[in-house]
Enzyme design. Structure first.
Site, PDB file in Angstrom:
ATOM      1  N   GLU A   1      19.939   5.723   4.512  1.00  0.00           N
ATOM      2  CA  GLU A   1      19.986   6.236   5.885  1.00  0.00           C
ATOM      3  C   GLU A   1      20.985   5.452   6.730  1.00  0.00           C
ATOM      4  O   GLU A   1      21.425   5.919   7.777  1.00  0.00           O
ATOM      5  CB  GLU A   1      18.602   6.150   6.534  1.00  0.00           C
ATOM      6  CG  GLU A   1      17.715   7.341   6.270  1.00  0.00           C
ATOM      7  CD  GLU A   1      18.232   8.633   6.876  1.00  0.00           C
ATOM      8  OE1 GLU A   1      18.453   8.686   8.092  1.00  0.00           O
ATOM      9  OE2 GLU A   1      18.417   9.597   6.121  1.00  0.00           O
TER      10      GLU A   1
ATOM     11  N   THR B   1       0.817  -1.222   0.000  1.00  0.00           N
ATOM     12  CA  THR B   1       0.000   0.000   0.000  1.00  0.00           C
ATOM     13  C   THR B   1       0.852   1.275   0.000  1.00  0.00           C
ATOM     14  O   THR B   1       0.320   2.372  -0.101  1.00  0.00           O
ATOM     15  CB  THR B   1      -0.934   0.032   1.231  1.00  0.00           C
ATOM     16  OG1 THR B   1      -0.114  -0.140   2.406  1.00  0.00           O
ATOM     17  CG2 THR B   1      -1.980  -1.066   1.177  1.00  0.00           C
TER      18      THR B   1
ATOM     19  N   SER C   1      18.489   0.950   3.094  1.00  0.00           N
ATOM     20  CA  SER C   1      18.345   2.400   2.880  1.00  0.00           C
ATOM     21  C   SER C   1      19.671   3.137   3.002  1.00  0.00           C
ATOM     22  O   SER C   1      20.531   2.782   3.824  1.00  0.00           O
ATOM     23  CB  SER C   1      17.373   2.945   3.930  1.00  0.00           C
ATOM     24  OG  SER C   1      17.454   4.356   3.987  1.00  0.00           O
TER      25      SER C   1
ATOM     26  N   TYR D   1      15.518   4.774  12.989  1.00  0.00           N
ATOM     27  CA  TYR D   1      15.176   4.150  11.698  1.00  0.00           C
ATOM     28  C   TYR D   1      16.434   3.606  11.025  1.00  0.00           C
ATOM     29  O   TYR D   1      16.460   2.462  10.560  1.00  0.00           O
ATOM     30  CB  TYR D   1      14.492   5.184  10.800  1.00  0.00           C
ATOM     31  CG  TYR D   1      14.342   4.732   9.359  1.00  0.00           C
ATOM     32  CD1 TYR D   1      13.323   3.868   8.971  1.00  0.00           C
ATOM     33  CD2 TYR D   1      15.247   5.165   8.376  1.00  0.00           C
ATOM     34  CE1 TYR D   1      13.203   3.452   7.638  1.00  0.00           C
ATOM     35  CE2 TYR D   1      15.122   4.751   7.065  1.00  0.00           C
ATOM     36  CZ  TYR D   1      14.103   3.903   6.701  1.00  0.00           C
ATOM     37  OH  TYR D   1      13.994   3.480   5.399  1.00  0.00           O
TER      38      TYR D   1
END
Ligand code: NAP
Ligand code: F7E
Length: 344
Positions: free
Chosen positions: A134, A11, A132, A156
């Site tokens: 990150e 989604t 990621s 995260y």
């Protein structure tokens, strides 16, 4: 035989583009959706409605190990793309334990389910982990490539480092065909509205139509390597088509500041960002990632992958999409946007 793929996070932004790509390639696509009090399927409505939906949705959650195991046994996918995550860096400072549970341990739960199913199936299941940029956080070299050491700067980022290394570990320990895509920031008109690019294009379009007065942002000097999500999901698929699993940086190798993103966005609308953008320290992060710039040479040479959409085209695509959205909202006489006073 038709290949079956399972996408967690179907989604979300990337899930919706990946689902479209896999449907176009003839896959039977299954998607994991979590239960919420609203539908939350706006990005994939066109794939799940009608008499012959292209994507079959299943309720599940990365925090629910037994549900994931049951689902994987039931579907017996050939390919699993793990895109689900608590993916917002700023929010991860507010919800560190939840972020660790979903973004880090959630990856382990899927790998464990795959390992169990793998034992009693002859065909090797292929796994993609959404790693990621990150993870590079306070970067130790520029540009960042597959061999650059990680130095995460947020709960995260730390959770993604766990997800990355546990995937590598399962590849090496259990001979799983498991690959990690270390994707740099990628955006689109479907980007979540609290990530900075979409926050800017959404607000600028509304300002243009007189529906909003100001845009409050945090660090305008942060530098990112921004690409188009539609290009990046192709790299995900290409990774799982390789004979050997491996890890790849996916990036454009171009650097821009948040300020530049503002300038381009507002000028596309004939406006000057300086008249509307205000810095609000509430949007600063406890620890910031100042600069991310990827070197995708390995993906270019091994996967034959290359980004198609330029930075300018990306900004224009997002601005035009949000202008159209704002017009529809205005014409409907409603103001469907919730003013984001939540700090994100
Ligand atoms: P996104 O739009 O935030 O989508 C995240 C997806 O994860 C949504 O479908 C969300 O469902 C689902 N999800 C969240 N918590 C869940 C849970 N507990 N159980 C099951 N599903 C859950 O993220 P995206 O931009 O598409 O990114 C896809 C993946 O790539 C993420 O793992 C992200 O961390 C990673 N990534 C993104 C970027 C980027 O620049 N976009 C770069 C590198 C890596 P709901 O719709 O119900 O919220
Ligand atoms: O912030 C600065 C902010 O939230 C980008 C996720 O997809 O990419 C994303 O993480 C920069 C940061 O993305 C606001 O401080 C200024 O320096 O759009 P963002 P992100 O943190 O880079 C990585 C690769 C992922 O993996 C993540 O899942 O923009 N910034 N002012 C702001 N950011 C936000 N959100 N809101 C502001 O008002």
């Amino acid at each position: 035989m038709q290949r079956r793929a399972l996408i967690t996070g179907v989604t979300g932004q990337d899930g919706s583009y990946l689902a479209e790509l896999l449907v176009s390639k003839g896959y039977a696509v299954h998607g994991l959706r979590r239960r919420s009090s609203t539908f939350g399927t706006e990005r994939i409505e066109h794939l799940i409605r009608g008499n012959d939906p292209c994507v079959e949705l299943h309720y599940g959650d990365l925090s629910d190990a037994s549900g994931l195991a049951r689902l994987i046994r039931q579907i017996r996918p050939h390919e699993v793309y793990n895109l689900a995550a608590q993916s917002h860096v700023r929010v991860s400072f507010d919800q560190p334990a939840y972020t660790a549970d979903v973004t880090a341990v959630g990856t382990l739960r899927i790998l464990e389910a795959l390992r169990d199913v793998q034992d009693d199936t002859s065909e090797q299941i292929r796994f993609y982990q959404a790693s990621s940029s990150e993870m590079y956080g306070k970067v130790v070299e520029t540009p960042q490539k597959e061999t650059t050491p990680f130095y995460p700067r947020s709960p995260y980022g730390v959770a993604k480092v766990y997800g990355h290394w546990i995937t590598v570990n399962y590849r090496e320990s259990y001979d799983l065909h498991a690959s990690c895509g270390i994707l740099f920031n990628h955006e689109s008109p479907r980007r979540g509205e609290t990530f900075v690019t979409r926050k800017i294009t959404r607000a600028a379009a509304r300002i243009k139509l007189g529906m909003q007065e100001k845009l409050h942002l945090g660090n305008l000097d942060a530098k990112r390597d921004w690409g188009f999500a539609g290009d990046y999901v192709e790299a995900m698929w290409l990774m799982l088509q390789q004979p050997q699993a491996d890890d790849y940086v996916v990036a454009t190798n171009e650097l821009h500041t948040v300020r530049e993103f503002c300038e381009l966005t507002f000028s596309r609308l004939g406006l000057d960002y300086l008249d509307f953008v205000e810095v609000d320290p509430r949007y600063f992060r406890p620890a910031e990632v100042d600069l991310l710039l990827g070197d995708a040479t390995k993906a270019r040479t091994t996967l034959d992958w290359t980004p198609r959409v330029s930075f300018q085209e990306l900004v224009e695509m997002m601005v035009d999409g949000d202008l159209e959205l704002a017009r529809r909202e205005r014409n409907a006489g409603g103001d469907t946007i919730s003013q984001h006073r939540m700090v994100a």
